[in-house]
Write an enzyme that holds these catalytic residues in place. Structure first.
Site, PDB file in Angstrom:
ATOM      1  N   CYS A  27       8.300  -4.998   8.515  1.00 30.68           N
ATOM      2  CA  CYS A  27       7.329  -4.282   7.705  1.00 30.68           C
ATOM      3  C   CYS A  27       6.254  -5.263   7.243  1.00 30.68           C
ATOM      4  O   CYS A  27       6.583  -6.371   6.822  1.00 30.68           O
ATOM      5  CB  CYS A  27       8.042  -3.669   6.494  1.00 30.68           C
ATOM      6  SG  CYS A  27       6.932  -2.794   5.381  1.00 30.68           S
ATOM      7  N   LEU A  28       4.997  -4.851   7.331  1.00 32.53           N
ATOM      8  CA  LEU A  28       3.902  -5.753   6.968  1.00 32.53           C
ATOM      9  C   LEU A  28       3.961  -6.155   5.488  1.00 32.53           C
ATOM     10  O   LEU A  28       3.442  -7.193   5.114  1.00 32.53           O
ATOM     11  CB  LEU A  28       2.546  -5.118   7.296  1.00 32.53           C
ATOM     12  CG  LEU A  28       2.272  -4.875   8.788  1.00 32.53           C
ATOM     13  CD1 LEU A  28       0.921  -4.206   8.978  1.00 32.53           C
ATOM     14  CD2 LEU A  28       2.341  -6.164   9.590  1.00 32.53           C
ATOM     15  N   HIS A  32       9.619   5.333   9.443  1.00 32.10           N
ATOM     16  CA  HIS A  32       9.383   4.121   8.644  1.00 32.10           C
ATOM     17  C   HIS A  32       8.163   4.318   7.732  1.00 32.10           C
ATOM     18  O   HIS A  32       8.222   4.022   6.537  1.00 32.10           O
ATOM     19  CB  HIS A  32       9.179   2.917   9.579  1.00 32.10           C
ATOM     20  CG  HIS A  32       8.881   1.637   8.853  1.00 32.10           C
ATOM     21  ND1 HIS A  32       9.756   0.575   8.792  1.00 32.10           N
ATOM     22  CD2 HIS A  32       7.782   1.252   8.151  1.00 32.10           C
ATOM     23  CE1 HIS A  32       9.217  -0.394   8.066  1.00 32.10           C
ATOM     24  NE2 HIS A  32       8.006  -0.017   7.672  1.00 32.10           N
ATOM     25  N   GLU A  33       7.070   4.835   8.290  1.00 34.25           N
ATOM     26  CA  GLU A  33       5.844   5.022   7.493  1.00 34.25           C
ATOM     27  C   GLU A  33       6.023   6.137   6.472  1.00 34.25           C
ATOM     28  O   GLU A  33       5.523   6.051   5.351  1.00 34.25           O
ATOM     29  CB  GLU A  33       4.642   5.310   8.405  1.00 34.25           C
ATOM     30  CG  GLU A  33       4.301   4.183   9.371  1.00 34.25           C
ATOM     31  CD  GLU A  33       4.224   2.816   8.700  1.00 34.25           C
ATOM     32  OE1 GLU A  33       3.707   2.729   7.566  1.00 34.25           O
ATOM     33  OE2 GLU A  33       4.692   1.837   9.302  1.00 34.25           O
ATOM     34  N   GLY A  48       2.064   0.432  12.334  1.00 37.94           N
ATOM     35  CA  GLY A  48       1.920   1.494  11.348  1.00 37.94           C
ATOM     36  C   GLY A  48       1.522   0.891  10.013  1.00 37.94           C
ATOM     37  O   GLY A  48       1.839  -0.270   9.733  1.00 37.94           O
ATOM     38  N   HIS A  53       7.471   5.006   3.360  1.00 37.99           N
ATOM     39  CA  HIS A  53       6.506   4.363   2.451  1.00 37.99           C
ATOM     40  C   HIS A  53       5.866   5.369   1.491  1.00 37.99           C
ATOM     41  O   HIS A  53       5.689   5.071   0.315  1.00 37.99           O
ATOM     42  CB  HIS A  53       5.392   3.667   3.246  1.00 37.99           C
ATOM     43  CG  HIS A  53       5.753   2.299   3.711  1.00 37.99           C
ATOM     44  ND1 HIS A  53       6.087   1.272   2.858  1.00 37.99           N
ATOM     45  CD2 HIS A  53       5.825   1.763   4.961  1.00 37.99           C
ATOM     46  CE1 HIS A  53       6.348   0.173   3.558  1.00 37.99           C
ATOM     47  NE2 HIS A  53       6.201   0.450   4.849  1.00 37.99           N
ATOM     48  N   GLN A  70       0.705   0.673   0.971  1.00 38.92           N
ATOM     49  CA  GLN A  70       0.679  -0.742   1.369  1.00 38.92           C
ATOM     50  C   GLN A  70      -0.688  -1.398   1.157  1.00 38.92           C
ATOM     51  O   GLN A  70      -0.810  -2.611   1.246  1.00 38.92           O
ATOM     52  CB  GLN A  70       1.076  -0.887   2.843  1.00 38.92           C
ATOM     53  CG  GLN A  70       2.533  -0.526   3.101  1.00 38.92           C
ATOM     54  CD  GLN A  70       2.896  -0.748   4.551  1.00 38.92           C
ATOM     55  OE1 GLN A  70       2.638   0.086   5.399  1.00 38.92           O
ATOM     56  NE2 GLN A  70       3.478  -1.909   4.846  1.00 38.92           N
TER      57      GLN A  70
HETATM   58 NI    NI Z   1       6.463  -0.855   6.463  1.00 39.16          NI
END
Ligand code: NI
Length: 190
Positions: free
Chosen positions: A99-100, A141-142, A46, A145, A51
Site C-alpha cells: 500500500c502506498l 483493497h481501495e 490504485g 480505504h 490517501q
Molecule cells: Ni492502499
C-alpha cells in the site's frame, strides 16, 4: 499536480469516507487527474482519496501494466465514485499486498475471488459490475480505504505484532520512500 500521500497513522485513513454529490465538487475531474498522476509517480495500481487527505468515496485504479499476464486486468483503468460493494463471493485466496500509505511492508492478504460493485465513473455514469481475480483484489483493497480500513488489519495477531515497530516508524517518517509523503507523527519544524 502530484499530491503528498498520507502515511500510516494519519486519522484520515481510519475514517469512513462520505459520498460526494456532482455539484458539490465541480473540480472533481482535476482531483482525479492529480490522483492518477500521484499514483503513477509512486508506481501504484490504485489510490483512494483518503490517501491524499480527502475523506471522500473516490478511488482510481490502473493495472493495465499487468494486462499482458492477467487477462482480467485488460483495460482496467477506472474511476470509482460513491462505490458500494453489493456482494463478495468465492473462495478466499492469498496475495502479497502492499500500500502506498504503508511503504516497505508487503504481506499476504486473503480476499474473496469475486466482487459485485455499484459506482459512478468520472462522468457520473452509474455502473453495476462484477470483477474477479486481480481486478477484484485491487478494488477490494481501495474500497477498504474508503471504509477506513487497511490491509494490515487483515493480518493475524502474530504477523501484526511482527510489523508493529515498522508501522510505528512509518508514522514517524522513519522509512525510505521515493515519493512525497505526509507523516502524521512528524513534529513541525523537524
Ligand atoms: Ni492502499
Amino acid at each position: 499536480m502530484k499530491l503528498p500521500i498520507v502515511a500510516y497513522g494519519d486519522p484520515v485513513l481510519r475514517k469512513k469516507a462520505t459520498a460526494i454529490q456532482p455539484d458539490e465538487y465541480p473540480h472533481v475531474k482535476e482531483l482525479i487527474g492529480n490522483m492518477f498522476e500521484t499514483m503513477y509517480a509512486a508506481h501504484g495500481v490504485g489510490l483512494a482519496a483518503p490517501q491524499v487527505g480527502l475523506s471522500m468515496r473516490l478511488f482510481v485504479v490502473d493495472a493495465t501494466s499487468f494486462e499482458e499476464t492477467e487477462a482480467e486486468l485488460k483495460g482496467f483503468k477506472k474511476v470509482f465514485i460513491n462505490a458500494e460493494i453489493l456482494e463478495e463471493v468465492g473462495e478466499e485466496w492469498p496475495f502479497n499486498e502492499g500500500c502506498l500509505s504503508i511503504p516497505d511492508i508487503r504481506e499476504d492478504v486473503y480476499r474473496k475471488k469475486t466482487v459485485k460493485i455499484s459506482y459512478y465513473d468520472e462522468n457520473w455514469k452509474h455502473f453495476e459490475e462484477t470483477f474477479t481475480g486481480m481486478a477484484a483484489r485491487v478494488i477490494q483493497h481501495e474500497y477498504d480505504h474508503i471504509e477506513g480500513k487497511l490491509f494490515v488489519d487483515k493480518l493475524s495477531p502474530l504477523r501484526k505484532r511482527l510489523i508493529q515497530k515498522k508501522l510505528n516508524d512509518i508514522s514517524k517518517g522513519i522509512v525510505d520512500v521515493e515519493y512525497k509523503m505526509k507523516f502524521p507523527a512528524v513534529k513541525r519544524g523537524r
